[in-house]
Write an enzyme that holds these catalytic residues in place. Structure first.
Site, short mmCIF file in Angstrom:
data_model
loop_
_atom_site.label_atom_id
_atom_site.label_comp_id
_atom_site.label_asym_id
_atom_site.label_seq_id
_atom_site.Cartn_x
_atom_site.Cartn_y
_atom_site.Cartn_z
N ASP A 1 77.40 61.19 -47.12
CA ASP A 1 77.20 59.80 -46.69
C ASP A 1 76.83 59.78 -45.20
O ASP A 1 76.85 60.81 -44.53
CB ASP A 1 78.46 58.95 -46.99
CG ASP A 1 79.68 59.36 -46.17
OD1 ASP A 1 79.56 59.50 -44.93
OD2 ASP A 1 80.77 59.53 -46.76
N HIS B 1 76.59 69.98 -46.02
CA HIS B 1 76.21 69.86 -47.44
C HIS B 1 75.01 68.94 -47.64
O HIS B 1 74.76 68.47 -48.75
CB HIS B 1 77.40 69.36 -48.28
CG HIS B 1 78.46 70.39 -48.49
ND1 HIS B 1 79.72 70.11 -48.98
CD2 HIS B 1 78.46 71.74 -48.27
CE1 HIS B 1 80.44 71.23 -49.05
NE2 HIS B 1 79.70 72.22 -48.62
N CYS C 1 55.80 70.66 -49.55
CA CYS C 1 55.49 71.03 -48.16
C CYS C 1 56.70 71.58 -47.42
O CYS C 1 56.59 72.00 -46.27
CB CYS C 1 54.91 69.83 -47.41
SG CYS C 1 56.10 68.51 -47.06
N ALA D 1 93.71 58.90 -43.58
CA ALA D 1 92.89 59.25 -42.42
C ALA D 1 92.76 58.06 -41.47
O ALA D 1 92.77 58.22 -40.24
CB ALA D 1 91.52 59.72 -42.87
P1 OAD Z 1 87.80 66.24 -52.59
O1 OAD Z 1 87.61 65.04 -53.46
O2 OAD Z 1 87.91 67.56 -53.25
O3 OAD Z 1 89.10 66.06 -51.70
C1 OAD Z 1 89.35 64.89 -50.97
C2 OAD Z 1 90.69 65.06 -50.27
O4 OAD Z 1 90.90 63.90 -49.50
C3 OAD Z 1 91.88 65.20 -51.24
O5 OAD Z 1 92.72 66.26 -50.81
C4 OAD Z 1 92.59 63.85 -51.09
O6 OAD Z 1 94.01 63.96 -51.21
C5 OAD Z 1 92.22 63.45 -49.68
N1 OAD Z 1 92.23 62.00 -49.45
C6 OAD Z 1 91.95 61.00 -50.30
N2 OAD Z 1 92.03 59.81 -49.70
C7 OAD Z 1 92.38 60.07 -48.41
C8 OAD Z 1 92.62 59.24 -47.26
N3 OAD Z 1 92.52 57.92 -47.31
N4 OAD Z 1 92.95 59.84 -46.11
C9 OAD Z 1 93.05 61.20 -46.04
N5 OAD Z 1 92.84 62.02 -47.07
C10 OAD Z 1 92.50 61.47 -48.25
O7 OAD Z 1 86.60 66.22 -51.52
P2 OAD Z 1 86.10 67.38 -50.56
O8 OAD Z 1 87.20 68.28 -50.16
O9 OAD Z 1 85.29 66.74 -49.50
O10 OAD Z 1 80.33 69.43 -52.32
O11 OAD Z 1 85.13 68.16 -51.53
C11 OAD Z 1 84.42 69.26 -51.02
C12 OAD Z 1 83.08 69.37 -51.69
O12 OAD Z 1 83.26 69.36 -53.10
C13 OAD Z 1 82.15 68.20 -51.45
O13 OAD Z 1 81.48 68.25 -50.22
C14 OAD Z 1 81.20 68.34 -52.58
C15 OAD Z 1 82.17 68.65 -53.71
O14 OAD Z 1 81.69 69.44 -54.69
C16 OAD Z 1 79.05 69.37 -52.70
O15 OAD Z 1 78.58 68.41 -53.27
C17 OAD Z 1 78.26 70.59 -52.34
#
Ligand code: OAD
Length: 236
Positions: A95, A110, A121, A221
């Site tokens: 995002d 990512h 291209c 967060a």
């Molecule tokens: P996840 O969905 O795996 O994890 C999100 C984390 O944020 C979890 O540990 C939640 O507990 C936490 N969380 C949720 N709400 C929150 C809040 N309000 N404040 C703080 N923490 C909160 O997402 P990512 O770790 O970003 O990759 O996932 C990593 C990658 O997996 C992504 O970039 C994507 C996905 O496959 C690709 O698309 C290449």
């Protein structure tokens, strides 16, 4: 901990955008719910069914227009604006909420929903439209060759050398809102520890690599990050 800190690397994941209304990936309301990763987030899926993949990312791109940066994005942008040392905000998020909040020292490891990669291209262009309609590449004008500029499973995240160098040269590594399930980002804390860097995690619940961090703060967060930014800025 703050007094000796000059250089900071921050990693963010989907949790930092959750309070803006962007779905996280894992968990009950996760984005992969209803979609198999291998159907929408691999080069093989795109080769097999480009229309399905384009529509999945078109919907996520359209959703961006309905959401706003939250207090965590804003606090990180404030830190970027005021921090006198080196700072690198590495986001796994595709995002544009860190960008819109005003973060400048920002790296999208990512990829980005608002970027199109032309396979004819090889240029990347800003893009906020609908890719399933087969628009022309803004650079070479050919149609039928644009793909979302997103790093899919099996592909190499962007600027890994720059990230590794920043980790080696920083004094503090902070991980915010990521489950620690996807490498190489999940391994940054171990790299940081290897370099003798202080490490802090802020997440709703302990991530998979939580035990690697010197300090873990659990909560939203939007609450934790502004408090931490105020804390660290008061010492400069
Ligand atoms: P996840 O969905 O795996 O994890 C999100 C984390 O944020 C979890 O540990 C939640 O507990 C936490 N969380 C949720 N709400 C929150 C809040 N309000 N404040 C703080 N923490 C909160 O997402 P990512 O770790 O970003 O990759 O996932 C990593 C990658 O997996 C992504 O970039 C994507 C996905 O496959 C690709 O698309 C290449």
């Amino acid at each position: 901990m703050q007094r000796d800190i000059q250089n900071i690397v921050i990693l963010t994941g989907a949790g930092v955008s959750a309070e803006s209304g962007v779905a996280t990936f894992r968990g009950p309301d996760g984005l992969w719910e209803g979609h198999r990763v291998e159907d929408v987030a691999t080069p093989e899926a795109f080769a097999r069914d480009p229309d399905l993949v384009q529509k999945f990312y078109d919907a996520r791109r359209a959703k961006l227009r309905t959401v706003e940066p939250n207090a965590a994005h804003q606090a990180l942008a404030k830190l970027d604006a005021h921090w006198p040392g080196d700072l690198l905000l590495v986001t796994q998020n595709v995002d544009d909420l860190h960008d819109r909040a005003g973060s400048k020292r920002l790296l999208h490891m990512h990829g980005e929903l608002n970027s199109a990669w032309c396979l004819a291209c090889d240029e990347r262009s800003r893009f906020d439209g609908v890719m399933a309609d087969d628009p022309a590449c803004p650079h070479c004008q050919q149609t039928g060759h644009l793909r979302p500029d997103i790093v899919w499973f099996g592909e190499m995240p962007y600027q890994m050398e720059r990230i590794e160098l920043a980790l080696a040269q920083c004094d503090l590594f902070v991980s915010i809102g990521t489950s620690g399930a996807v490498y190489p980002a999940a391994g940054f804390v171990q790299s940081a520890r290897h370099y003798g860097v202080q490490t802090l995690e802020m997440n709703l619940d302990p991530s998979e690599g939580s035990f690697h961090f010197h300090e873990s703060r659990m909560g939203r967060a939007g609450d934790l990050v502004p408090d931490w930014v105020a804390e660290i800025l008061q010492d400069i």
